[in-house]
Design a protein around this motif. Structure first.
Motif, PDB file in Angstrom:
ATOM      1  N   VAL B 221     -61.029  80.400 -45.598  1.00 20.83           N
ATOM      2  CA  VAL B 221     -60.546  80.383 -44.213  1.00 20.83           C
ATOM      3  C   VAL B 221     -61.657  79.854 -43.306  1.00 20.83           C
ATOM      4  N   THR B 222     -61.251  79.075 -42.313  1.00 21.02           N
ATOM      5  CA  THR B 222     -62.204  78.571 -41.327  1.00 21.02           C
ATOM      6  C   THR B 222     -62.231  79.542 -40.151  1.00 21.02           C
ATOM      7  N   VAL B 223     -63.417  79.984 -39.782  1.00 23.41           N
ATOM      8  CA  VAL B 223     -63.559  80.882 -38.634  1.00 23.41           C
ATOM      9  C   VAL B 223     -64.308  80.122 -37.539  1.00 23.41           C
ATOM     10  N   LEU B 224     -63.659  79.930 -36.405  1.00 24.82           N
ATOM     11  CA  LEU B 224     -64.278  79.213 -35.284  1.00 24.82           C
ATOM     12  C   LEU B 224     -64.801  80.215 -34.276  1.00 24.82           C
ATOM     13  N   ILE B 260     -64.505  70.629 -37.303  1.00 24.82           N
ATOM     14  CA  ILE B 260     -63.449  71.642 -37.343  1.00 24.82           C
ATOM     15  C   ILE B 260     -62.314  71.179 -38.252  1.00 24.82           C
ATOM     16  N   VAL B 261     -61.894  69.950 -38.061  1.00 23.45           N
ATOM     17  CA  VAL B 261     -60.754  69.421 -38.826  1.00 23.45           C
ATOM     18  C   VAL B 261     -61.098  69.347 -40.316  1.00 23.45           C
ATOM     19  N   GLU B 262     -62.314  68.899 -40.584  1.00 23.02           N
ATOM     20  CA  GLU B 262     -62.732  68.801 -41.984  1.00 23.02           C
ATOM     21  C   GLU B 262     -62.664  70.163 -42.671  1.00 23.02           C
ATOM     22  N   SER B 263     -63.129  71.185 -41.957  1.00 21.67           N
ATOM     23  CA  SER B 263     -63.148  72.521 -42.538  1.00 21.67           C
ATOM     24  C   SER B 263     -61.735  73.071 -42.733  1.00 21.67           C
ATOM     25  N   LYS B 265     -58.934  71.488 -42.980  1.00 22.63           N
ATOM     26  CA  LYS B 265     -58.212  70.762 -44.036  1.00 22.63           C
ATOM     27  C   LYS B 265     -58.629  71.262 -45.421  1.00 22.63           C
ATOM     28  N   LYS B 266     -59.881  71.713 -45.510  1.00 21.71           N
ATOM     29  CA  LYS B 266     -60.382  72.234 -46.786  1.00 21.71           C
ATOM     30  C   LYS B 266     -59.828  73.634 -47.072  1.00 21.71           C
ATOM     31  N   THR B 267     -59.855  74.501 -46.041  1.00 19.05           N
ATOM     32  CA  THR B 267     -59.485  75.908 -46.267  1.00 19.05           C
ATOM     33  C   THR B 267     -57.989  76.157 -46.073  1.00 19.05           C
ATOM     34  N   GLY B 268     -57.357  75.420 -45.177  1.00 18.37           N
ATOM     35  CA  GLY B 268     -55.925  75.627 -44.911  1.00 18.37           C
ATOM     36  C   GLY B 268     -55.638  76.830 -44.034  1.00 18.37           C
ATOM     37  N   ARG B 269     -56.667  77.487 -43.549  1.00 17.38           N
ATOM     38  CA  ARG B 269     -56.463  78.670 -42.701  1.00 17.38           C
ATOM     39  C   ARG B 269     -57.487  78.679 -41.568  1.00 17.38           C
ATOM     40  N   CYS B 270     -57.114  79.314 -40.463  1.00 20.85           N
ATOM     41  CA  CYS B 270     -58.032  79.280 -39.314  1.00 20.85           C
ATOM     42  C   CYS B 270     -57.924  80.548 -38.465  1.00 20.85           C
ATOM     43  N   VAL B 271     -59.070  81.117 -38.188  1.00 26.74           N
ATOM     44  CA  VAL B 271     -59.168  82.252 -37.257  1.00 26.74           C
ATOM     45  C   VAL B 271     -60.111  81.836 -36.132  1.00 26.74           C
ATOM     46  N   ILE B 272     -59.703  82.081 -34.904  1.00 28.55           N
ATOM     47  CA  ILE B 272     -60.496  81.693 -33.733  1.00 28.55           C
ATOM     48  C   ILE B 272     -60.939  82.958 -33.007  1.00 28.55           C
ATOM     49  N   VAL B 273     -62.223  83.042 -32.703  1.00 24.76           N
ATOM     50  CA  VAL B 273     -62.754  84.282 -32.130  1.00 24.76           C
ATOM     51  C   VAL B 273     -63.583  83.988 -30.876  1.00 24.76           C
TER      52      VAL B 273
END
Lengths: 409, 337
Positions: B221-224, B260-263, B265-273
């Motif tokens: 998962v990508t965490v921003l 952000i997009v690269e990550s 696309k790799k993980t398929g999931r995103c959490v924004i904090v």
């Protein structure tokens, strides 16, 4: 409850409304030449009287009177007269352009020409000007190209502001004329900051800024006075009291209780009140304030007491809120007529010369207009909207490149 | 190389720039003789003199109005707003003036100002010393908005901000001035001295604006995040056992959308904090952009963990503050989604 103790709210009301006789009975007009010219390094506390007075040099016959009468050679006076006349003719012609649909908006400075022109003459060319939107006379007095100004008003292919600004919001770096904002009073603390920087660097140039009396109610007016006072910034702060903020007479800015010059007193800044239609008095007071700033004696607030003889802008109709004869009856006359009278009295000007000059300037403005129109008007705007994405930042960032491409450029 | 906390790193950046460039001037409330309420300007007036580093009246609009004028003259002013919560009186000067000056003047005038402002909560500051108003500024075209998460980046980003010819709002998350606070308020704070990013070069270096950093690589998962929340997210990733890739944005505008997009696309999931309130917060922009660029790679709805849409309450500091437990719940939810 005793009715006499009930509270009531005061809503200011101007002396006269449409259909009524103009009423200047409350206006105190001291004779010309009656005031001393203090030394430029006088303590601010010794100058309180000037905030309530009215510095006048030209009397009713056009003679220069008293200590404030400046030493100006006749050629400079003729140059000043020319710049005021050119400003008025330019304004009249540009108003017609707006009425013909060649631009969206225009602001005239009719009746206030002495403010900008005499002040530009009193300042040095290197001094930095932070104007509001009614000081086009500064640019004209500094000899700026009318064609360039017209191209901005037309937003055409030669508009140096690339079609981004409302007409008359000029910016002319090479003439020391700061970009006009349109948000009221923001330029006031900026001028103080510029002056502080000049002092920090040991420069010799000073700054000057202009607001209308209505804008003295904005916080930036007070920020500017606070900072100018605290750091003794070399700046001349001008309040053009032309009696009106659009339709609101100066009472809504607090003018019923005290003069606008008097606001300087609480800041420990000299507040000098001057007849804004008297070219010589405006020149003399500005020169005094500039000299004071240059000698590290700090800032000055000048209230230029004048009358907005025409509408606020092309979007305004003053007959809806003030007597139409009010301007013609203004007790302090017209700045161009008064300087003309003075020069004629000196034997340095004549009716024939005046008529000749007016015709010459009219022809010049027409010729310049022809050239400016050849570069297009608002109905034929600048070539490519691609430029609207430039100058948001120094370099166009990726997200703006994407948006520009999305628009098709 | 020295060990520095974030205050010392910021002080070092200012020191380096005052020394390198005579046009750099620093001012704000209490920043001169006293050295700032958070000590970020300590010793600088003594070293560079009173016309380079000085105190101002309490008038934020005046501070930034004069800063713009100095910038127009040719200086590089660095103004401190004592708390981000007090920046609003200067809003007009930022939004209508600094941000648009270059544009409206056709490139004739500009104001290369840097506005430093301590932001964020977790310090029992109540609603006037805890706000995170960054999203208000990213909505303004013509401003750059930056928020570091550690001493190394703080110094490098601040130098880059001062050298930048555009106005930059530099938010300093004050909760991590002294150490990488991870939201576990009941545990002792680890000082920056025991953190690799507390190692800071003494001289000049830049961390470029508009470049994110991968604070922790991961695959699930990508965490921003940015600022204090980077450390909260790192803690949550460790505690959840979910292999999150934590991206420290560092710069919100310009945004490093490519990283952000690269990550994602790799993980398929995103959490924004973020700490700031949710509605129309910067997370909304991030969520929209991730959706626009990565929709067909997403395995689950994007999750947002933010401050609640209330003023920052004094007594309920930790109920309001988006801590590691809330982030962990979002990580779990996005994995299940």
């Amino acid at each position: 409850m005793n009715p006499s103790q009930r509270l009531s709210l005061h809503i200011p009301e101007p002396p006269a409304r449409p259909g009524e006789e103009p009423d200047y009975s409350a206006m105190r007009i001291p004779p010309a030449g009656g005031l001393e010219r203090p030394p430029v390094d006088a303590a601010a506390t010794a100058l309180h009287g000037y905030a309530d007075a009215l510095i006048r040099v030209l009397d009713d016959s056009g003679a220069a009177c008293g200590e404030w009468a400046p030493q100006i050679d006749p050629q400079t006076l003729r140059d000043g007269l020319r710049a005021m006349m050119l400003t008025r003719i330019f304004d009249d012609r540009m108003l017609r352009m707006q009425r013909q649909g060649k631009t969206s908006f225009y602001v005239k400075s009719t009746g206030e020409e002495a403010v900008a022109v005499a002040q530009a003459f009193a300042l040095d060319d290197g001094d930095m000007l932070f104007p509001s939107y009614r000081q086009q006379g500064l640019l004209i007095a500094r000899g700026h190209s009318l064609v360039d100004m017209m191209c901005q008003v037309f937003n055409n292919t030669r508009d140096r502001l690339k079609g981004r600004q409302l007409p008359i919001m000029y910016s002319v770096r090479e003439k020391g004329f700061f970009s006009i904002s349109g948000n009221l009073g923001t330029q006031y603390p900026q001028a103080v900051g510029w002056a502080m920087a000049s002092a920090m660097k040991g420069d010799t140039r000073i700054a000057a800024s202009w607001v209308g009396e209505g804008t003295t109610a904005e916080p930036d007016f007070h920020h500017a006075l606070t900072f100018a006072s605290v750091y003794q910034a070399p700046v001349v702060l001008n309040v053009v009291n032309n009696q009106y903020a659009i339709s609101s007479f100066q009472g809504f800015a607090g003018g019923e209780r005290a003069t606008f010059a008097a606001r300087a007193i609480g800041y420990g800044i000299p507040g000098m009140r001057v007849d804004g239609n008297d070219f010589l008095a405006v020149y003399a007071v500005t020169r005094w304030a500039a000299e004071r700033a240059r000698r590290n004696c700090g800032p000055t607030l000048i209230e230029l007491f004048t009358y907005r003889a025409d509408a606020h802008s092309t979007s305004d109709d003053p007959t809806a809120y003030r007597p139409s004869s009010e301007g013609a009856r203004w007790p302090l006359g017209d700045p161009i007529e008064r300087l003309k009278q003075h020069l004629v009295g000196l034997g340095q000007w004549s009716e024939a010369q005046h008529t000749g000059l007016a015709a010459e300037l009219d022809a010049k403005v027409k010729a310049d207009l022809k050239e400016a129109e050849s570069y297009g008007t608002l109905s034929t705007p600048p070539d490519s909207p691609r430029s609207m994405f430039e100058d948001v930042f120094k370099d166009v960032p990726p997200h703006l490149v994407r948006q520009r491409q999305e628009m098709g450029y | 190389m020295s060990t520095m906390n974030m205050i010392q790193a910021i002080n070092s950046a200012l020191d380096v720039m005052l020394d390198r460039d005579d046009d750099v001037v620093i001012f704000g409330e209490d920043v001169g003789y006293f050295g700032g309420v958070f000590r970020c300007t300590a010793g600088l007036q003594k070293k560079y003199g009173k016309t380079r580093v000085f105190d101002t009246p309490i008038a934020e609009g005046g501070i930034l109005g004069t800063a713009i004028g100095m910038g127009v003259y040719g200086l590089r002013p660095v103004a401190e707003i004592q708390f981000a919560d007090y920046i609003y009186p200067a809003f007009d000067q930022l939004v209508s003036e600094a941000a648009r000056l270059r544009y409206r003047s056709g490139g004739e005038f500009w104001a290369p100002i840097t506005v430093r402002a301590p932001c964020g909560g977790g310090i029992f500051g109540g609603q006037t010393h805890s706000q995170s108003p960054e999203g208000v500024f990213t909505h303004v075209c013509g401003l750059k908005t930056v928020m570091p998460s550690n001493p190394y980046d703080a110094k490098g980003l601040l130098i880059a901000a001062i050298e930048d010819d555009d106005p930059v709002i530099f938010f300093e998350p004050k909760r991590i001035y002294n150490g990488p606070f991870d939201g576990h308020h009941d545990k002792p704070l680890v000082p920056w001295a025991r953190h690799p990013q507390g190692e800071v070069p003494d001289g000049h270096y830049r961390v470029e604006l508009g470049k994110a950093a991968i604070a922790r690589p991961g695959s699930e998962v990508t965490v921003l995040a940015y600022g204090t929340m980077v450390h909260v997210c790192l803690a949550a990733v460790e505690e959840s056992g979910i292999d999150g890739e934590v991206i420290d944005l560092r710069s919100l505008l310009p945004i490093d959308i490519d990283s952000i997009v690269e990550s994602v696309k790799k993980t398929g999931r995103c959490v924004i904090v973020h700490e700031a309130t949710r509605t129309s917060g910067f997370g909304a922009e991030l969520s929209a952009q991730v959706q626009e660029h990565c929709f067909y790679h997403l395995e689950a709805p994007i999750q947002r963990v933010t401050g609640w849409d209330t003023p920052y309450p004094h007594a309920f500091e930790w109920e309001y503050f988006p801590g590691p437990q809330r982030v962990t719940r979002a990580l779990t939810a996005v994995m299940e989604g």
